[in-house]
Enzyme design. Structure first.
Site, PDB file in Angstrom:
ATOM      1  CE  LYS A 102      -3.972   1.678   2.365  1.00 36.97           C
ATOM      2  NZ  LYS A 102      -4.586   1.521   3.639  1.00 36.97           N
ATOM      3  CG  HIS A 104      -2.883   5.023   0.159  1.00 37.51           C
ATOM      4  ND1 HIS A 104      -3.499   4.065  -1.286  1.00 37.51           N
ATOM      5  CD2 HIS A 104      -4.331   4.937   0.518  1.00 37.51           C
ATOM      6  CE1 HIS A 104      -4.074   3.186  -1.015  1.00 37.51           C
ATOM      7  NE2 HIS A 104      -4.927   3.563   0.000  1.00 37.51           N
TER       8      HIS A 104
END
Length: 216
Positions: A102, A104
């Site tokens: 991921k 963010h």
């Protein structure tokens, strides 16, 4: 009925274990097939988790966190961690990996427990065919922390030769020094048919022949 016999009947009742004539991905002709994708209800997953918990408890596997490899291992690890708490009063953590990190928010490759050095981790998966799930999981786990992988728990050990004379389970032990525990193995399934715990006696001779040809 033992918990192993109960589990084999459970697989048949769920349509996960079927008998017939199947061509496997390896090209082998098999008289049985296991499709763990047929577990699809809440009641089935709750029961499946209890069998995983039973296997962990029976074998006294040291564990602090259950790891479910994405994607199939995620619901399996969740069901097992809940069952360990409900059935045995053993409260452990769980985590799973993302297919892609991921980029963010909190970021990272894992969801759930943040792994730490020395943490006792047990990998949860369905059926081991080649050991691919463990081979892909080990570097991911070790990149997060110097964890101690104390075992891997699967539903069925096919007890079949892999690429050589060893089974996938034996190859994992050789390459990673990780013990693989199964709720049941092929011998258990053969015995369950023989003892009429589950139907399929018409395939018993083929099961034994397959075991003699490809078994370890």
């Amino acid at each position: 009925m033992t918990y192993k016999e109960s589990f084999i009947k459970f697989m048949v009742d769920c349509g996960v274990l079927t008998f017939g004539d199947f061509t496997l991905k390896s090209g082998r002709k098999a008289p049985y097939f296991i499709n763990c994708g047929n577990y699809k209800t809440g009641a089935q997953l709750a029961k499946l988790g209890e069998y995983y918990a039973e296997c962990i408890h029976e074998n006294n596997i040291p564990v602090e966190t259950l790891f479910g490899p994405a994607y199939k291992g995620i619901p399996l690890a969740v069901s097992a961690v809940v069952a360990l708490s409900n059935k045995f009063g053993i409260d452990v953590s769980y985590c799973f990996d993302r297919k892609e990190a991921k980029d963010h928010g909190e970021g990272g490759m894992f969801v759930g427990k943040t792994l730490t050095d020395g943490e006792k981790v047990v990998i949860i998966d369905d059926v081991m065919t080649s050991g691919k799930a463990l081979r892909e999981s080990m570097p991911k786990l070790k990149s997060a922390a110097d964890v101690n992988v104390t075992g891997m728990v699967i539903t069925v050990d096919r007890m079949e030769k892999g690429t050589g004379e060893l089974s996938a389970v034996q190859e994992v032990k050789r390459d990673f020094d990780v013990d693989v525990y199964s709720i049941v193995n092929m011998e258990d399934i053969i015995e369950a048919i023989r003892n009429e715990i589950v139907p399929g006696k018409e395939y018993l001779d083929k099961m034994i022949e397959y075991r003699n040809t490809y078994g370890v």
